[in-house]
Design a protein around this motif. Structure first.
Motif, PDB file in Angstrom:
ATOM      1  N   PRO A  52       0.815  -1.218   0.000  1.00 22.15           N
ATOM      2  CA  PRO A  52       0.000   0.000   0.000  1.00 22.15           C
ATOM      3  C   PRO A  52       0.850   1.269   0.000  1.00 22.15           C
ATOM      4  CG  PRO A  52       0.076  -0.941   2.187  1.00 22.15           C
ATOM      5  CD  PRO A  52       0.835  -1.881   1.294  1.00 22.15           C
ATOM      6  N   ILE A  53       0.172   2.392  -0.170  1.00 22.11           N
ATOM      7  CA  ILE A  53       0.784   3.717  -0.033  1.00 22.11           C
ATOM      8  C   ILE A  53       0.462   4.207   1.375  1.00 22.11           C
ATOM      9  CG2 ILE A  53       0.805   6.104  -0.862  1.00 22.11           C
ATOM     10  CD1 ILE A  53      -0.272   4.978  -3.559  1.00 22.11           C
ATOM     11  N   GLU A  54       1.472   4.582   2.129  1.00 20.34           N
ATOM     12  CA  GLU A  54       1.257   5.017   3.513  1.00 20.34           C
ATOM     13  C   GLU A  54       0.464   6.317   3.583  1.00 20.34           C
ATOM     14  OE1 GLU A  54       3.966   6.432   7.253  1.00 20.34           O
ATOM     15  OE2 GLU A  54       4.688   4.748   6.050  1.00 20.34           O
ATOM     16  N   LYS A  55       0.891   7.328   2.820  1.00 19.76           N
ATOM     17  CA  LYS A  55       0.146   8.596   2.788  1.00 19.76           C
ATOM     18  C   LYS A  55       0.379   9.276   1.446  1.00 19.76           C
ATOM     19  CE  LYS A  55       3.791  11.120   5.185  1.00 19.76           C
ATOM     20  NZ  LYS A  55       4.129  11.980   6.296  1.00 19.76           N
ATOM     21  N   LEU A  56      -0.633  10.048   1.027  1.00 18.87           N
ATOM     22  CA  LEU A  56      -0.574  10.710  -0.262  1.00 18.87           C
ATOM     23  C   LEU A  56      -1.079  12.141  -0.114  1.00 18.87           C
ATOM     24  CD1 LEU A  56       0.127  10.289  -3.242  1.00 18.87           C
ATOM     25  CD2 LEU A  56      -2.237   9.576  -3.611  1.00 18.87           C
ATOM     26  N   PRO A  57      -0.160  13.101   0.048  1.00 20.50           N
ATOM     27  CA  PRO A  57      -0.557  14.505   0.151  1.00 20.50           C
ATOM     28  C   PRO A  57      -1.066  15.042  -1.191  1.00 20.50           C
ATOM     29  CG  PRO A  57       1.691  14.165   0.944  1.00 20.50           C
ATOM     30  CD  PRO A  57       1.263  12.912   0.260  1.00 20.50           C
ATOM     31  N   PHE A  58      -1.616  16.221  -1.143  1.00 27.75           N
ATOM     32  CA  PHE A  58      -2.139  16.902  -2.328  1.00 27.75           C
ATOM     33  C   PHE A  58      -1.086  16.999  -3.436  1.00 27.75           C
ATOM     34  CE2 PHE A  58      -2.435  21.046  -4.555  1.00 27.75           C
ATOM     35  CZ  PHE A  58      -3.526  20.751  -5.343  1.00 27.75           C
ATOM     36  N   ASP A  59      -1.518  16.727  -4.644  1.00 29.50           N
ATOM     37  CA  ASP A  59      -0.739  16.899  -5.867  1.00 29.50           C
ATOM     38  C   ASP A  59       0.482  15.978  -5.959  1.00 29.50           C
ATOM     39  OD1 ASP A  59      -0.823  18.137  -8.361  1.00 29.50           O
ATOM     40  OD2 ASP A  59       0.746  19.558  -7.812  1.00 29.50           O
ATOM     41  N   MET A  60       0.534  14.960  -5.131  1.00 26.95           N
ATOM     42  CA  MET A  60       1.635  14.001  -5.177  1.00 26.95           C
ATOM     43  C   MET A  60       1.174  12.730  -5.890  1.00 26.95           C
ATOM     44  SD  MET A  60       4.157  15.550  -3.795  1.00 26.95           S
ATOM     45  CE  MET A  60       5.306  14.220  -3.608  1.00 26.95           C
ATOM     46  N   ILE A  61       2.145  12.052  -6.507  1.00 24.62           N
ATOM     47  CA  ILE A  61       1.874  10.795  -7.190  1.00 24.62           C
ATOM     48  C   ILE A  61       2.728   9.700  -6.540  1.00 24.62           C
ATOM     49  CG2 ILE A  61       2.049   9.521  -9.353  1.00 24.62           C
ATOM     50  CD1 ILE A  61       1.648  12.187 -10.813  1.00 24.62           C
ATOM     51  N   GLU A  62       2.080   8.605  -6.156  1.00 23.81           N
ATOM     52  CA  GLU A  62       2.753   7.433  -5.582  1.00 23.81           C
ATOM     53  C   GLU A  62       2.100   6.190  -6.170  1.00 23.81           C
ATOM     54  OE1 GLU A  62       5.307   7.275  -3.457  1.00 23.81           O
ATOM     55  OE2 GLU A  62       5.458   9.409  -3.030  1.00 23.81           O
ATOM     56  N   SER A  63       2.774   5.072  -6.038  1.00 25.58           N
ATOM     57  CA  SER A  63       2.233   3.813  -6.563  1.00 25.58           C
ATOM     58  C   SER A  63       2.046   2.784  -5.462  1.00 25.58           C
ATOM     59  CB  SER A  63       3.167   3.223  -7.624  1.00 25.58           C
ATOM     60  OG  SER A  63       3.187   4.027  -8.775  1.00 25.58           O
ATOM     61  N   CYS A  64       0.952   2.032  -5.554  1.00 16.93           N
ATOM     62  CA  CYS A  64       0.781   0.835  -4.738  1.00 16.93           C
ATOM     63  C   CYS A  64       0.766  -0.349  -5.699  1.00 16.93           C
ATOM     64  CB  CYS A  64      -0.469   0.903  -3.874  1.00 16.93           C
ATOM     65  SG  CYS A  64      -2.030   1.060  -4.726  1.00 16.93           S
ATOM     66  N   PHE A  65       1.064  -1.531  -5.178  1.00 15.41           N
ATOM     67  CA  PHE A  65       1.261  -2.698  -6.029  1.00 15.41           C
ATOM     68  C   PHE A  65       0.468  -3.881  -5.500  1.00 15.41           C
ATOM     69  CE2 PHE A  65       4.948   0.007  -6.224  1.00 15.41           C
ATOM     70  CZ  PHE A  65       5.271   0.037  -7.576  1.00 15.41           C
ATOM     71  N   VAL A  66      -0.040  -4.699  -6.428  1.00 13.51           N
ATOM     72  CA  VAL A  66      -0.697  -5.959  -6.090  1.00 13.51           C
ATOM     73  C   VAL A  66      -0.015  -7.042  -6.922  1.00 13.51           C
ATOM     74  CG1 VAL A  66      -2.853  -7.238  -6.023  1.00 13.51           C
ATOM     75  CG2 VAL A  66      -2.868  -4.772  -5.605  1.00 13.51           C
ATOM     76  N   VAL A  67       0.411  -8.114  -6.253  1.00 18.36           N
ATOM     77  CA  VAL A  67       1.187  -9.169  -6.901  1.00 18.36           C
ATOM     78  C   VAL A  67       0.367 -10.454  -6.952  1.00 18.36           C
ATOM     79  CG1 VAL A  67       3.307 -10.536  -6.793  1.00 18.36           C
ATOM     80  CG2 VAL A  67       3.329  -8.124  -6.069  1.00 18.36           C
ATOM     81  N   PHE A  68       0.360 -11.064  -8.138  1.00 13.27           N
ATOM     82  CA  PHE A  68      -0.299 -12.346  -8.355  1.00 13.27           C
ATOM     83  C   PHE A  68       0.721 -13.354  -8.852  1.00 13.27           C
ATOM     84  CE2 PHE A  68      -3.667  -9.269  -8.844  1.00 13.27           C
ATOM     85  CZ  PHE A  68      -4.726  -9.857  -8.188  1.00 13.27           C
ATOM     86  N   GLU A  69       0.628 -14.569  -8.338  1.00 15.58           N
ATOM     87  CA  GLU A  69       1.456 -15.669  -8.819  1.00 15.58           C
ATOM     88  C   GLU A  69       0.670 -16.413  -9.901  1.00 15.58           C
ATOM     89  OE1 GLU A  69       4.122 -18.899  -6.585  1.00 15.58           O
ATOM     90  OE2 GLU A  69       1.976 -19.095  -6.181  1.00 15.58           O
ATOM     91  N   LYS A  70       1.349 -16.773 -10.978  1.00 15.96           N
ATOM     92  CA  LYS A  70       0.705 -17.565 -12.028  1.00 15.96           C
ATOM     93  C   LYS A  70       0.627 -19.020 -11.568  1.00 15.96           C
ATOM     94  CE  LYS A  70       2.464 -14.877 -15.922  1.00 15.96           C
ATOM     95  NZ  LYS A  70       3.287 -14.995 -17.156  1.00 15.96           N
ATOM     96  N   SER A  71      -0.525 -19.650 -11.716  1.00 17.43           N
ATOM     97  CA  SER A  71      -0.662 -21.057 -11.327  1.00 17.43           C
ATOM     98  C   SER A  71       0.069 -21.969 -12.306  1.00 17.43           C
ATOM     99  CB  SER A  71      -2.134 -21.449 -11.222  1.00 17.43           C
ATOM    100  OG  SER A  71      -2.772 -21.300 -12.473  1.00 17.43           O
ATOM    101  N   ARG A  72       0.219 -21.507 -13.542  1.00 18.02           N
ATOM    102  CA  ARG A  72       0.970 -22.258 -14.562  1.00 18.02           C
ATOM    103  C   ARG A  72       1.951 -21.284 -15.217  1.00 18.02           C
ATOM    104  NH1 ARG A  72      -4.259 -24.169 -17.579  1.00 18.02           N
ATOM    105  NH2 ARG A  72      -4.695 -22.054 -16.972  1.00 18.02           N
ATOM    106  N   PRO A  73       3.144 -21.132 -14.652  1.00 21.08           N
ATOM    107  CA  PRO A  73       4.092 -20.111 -15.106  1.00 21.08           C
ATOM    108  C   PRO A  73       4.450 -20.159 -16.587  1.00 21.08           C
ATOM    109  CG  PRO A  73       4.833 -21.052 -13.043  1.00 21.08           C
ATOM    110  CD  PRO A  73       3.672 -21.868 -13.512  1.00 21.08           C
ATOM    111  N   THR A  74       4.391 -21.317 -17.208  1.00 21.11           N
ATOM    112  CA  THR A  74       4.801 -21.415 -18.605  1.00 21.11           C
ATOM    113  C   THR A  74       3.686 -21.056 -19.585  1.00 21.11           C
ATOM    114  OG1 THR A  74       4.238 -23.765 -18.651  1.00 21.11           O
ATOM    115  CG2 THR A  74       6.530 -23.180 -18.104  1.00 21.11           C
ATOM    116  N   GLU A  75       2.475 -20.822 -19.070  1.00 16.11           N
ATOM    117  CA  GLU A  75       1.333 -20.512 -19.933  1.00 16.11           C
ATOM    118  C   GLU A  75       0.857 -19.088 -19.703  1.00 16.11           C
ATOM    119  OE1 GLU A  75      -1.762 -23.417 -19.717  1.00 16.11           O
ATOM    120  OE2 GLU A  75      -0.335 -25.057 -19.504  1.00 16.11           O
ATOM    121  N   PHE A  76       0.107 -18.576 -20.665  1.00 16.61           N
ATOM    122  CA  PHE A  76      -0.468 -17.243 -20.565  1.00 16.61           C
ATOM    123  C   PHE A  76      -1.629 -17.266 -19.570  1.00 16.61           C
ATOM    124  CE2 PHE A  76      -3.265 -13.810 -21.966  1.00 16.61           C
ATOM    125  CZ  PHE A  76      -2.366 -12.756 -21.972  1.00 16.61           C
TER     126      PHE A  76
END
Length: 87
Positions: A52-76
Motif C-alpha cells: 500500500p501507499i502510507e500517505k498521499l498529500p495533495f498533488d503528489m503521485i505514488e504507486s501501490c502494487f498488487v502481486v499475483f502468482e501464475k498457477s501455470r508459469p509457462t502458460e499465458f
C-alpha cells in the motif's frame, strides 16, 4: 474528484504485478493507507500480497502494487479483474 488512478501491468515468467499510480487532487485532503482490493476470476492467478501507499498529500503521485502468482508459469494467464481503491 478526490484522486485519479492509472494502472500498469508488469508481466514476468511466474508473477504479474499490477501497479496503481495514484494522485491526490484535493488540497485539503491527506489520503492515508491507500490500497487496491483486486478480485480476479478464474484459477490462473493466485493473489500473493499488496504494497500500500502510507500517505498521499495533495498533488503528489505514488504507486501501490498488487502481486499475483501464475498457477501455470509457462502458460499465458487469463482472468477478469475488478478493483476497488480503499483509503
Amino acid at each position: 474528484m478526490e484522486y485519479y488512478v492509472v494502472v500498469r501491468k508488469h508481466i514476468f515468467d511466474d508473477v504479474i504485478v499490477l501497479e496503481f499510480e495514484c494522485k491526490n487532487t484535493v488540497q485539503e485532503l491527506l489520503l492515508t493507507n491507500i490500497n487496491v482490493n483486486v478480485n480476479v476470476s478464474g484459477e490462473d492467478l493466485i493473489p500473493k500480497y499488496s504494497l500500500p501507499i502510507e500517505k498521499l498529500p495533495f498533488d503528489m503521485i505514488e504507486s501501490c502494487f498488487v502481486v499475483f502468482e501464475k498457477s501455470r508459469p509457462t502458460e499465458f494467464a487469463e482472468g477478469d479483474f475488478s478493483c476497488a481503491l480503499t483509503f
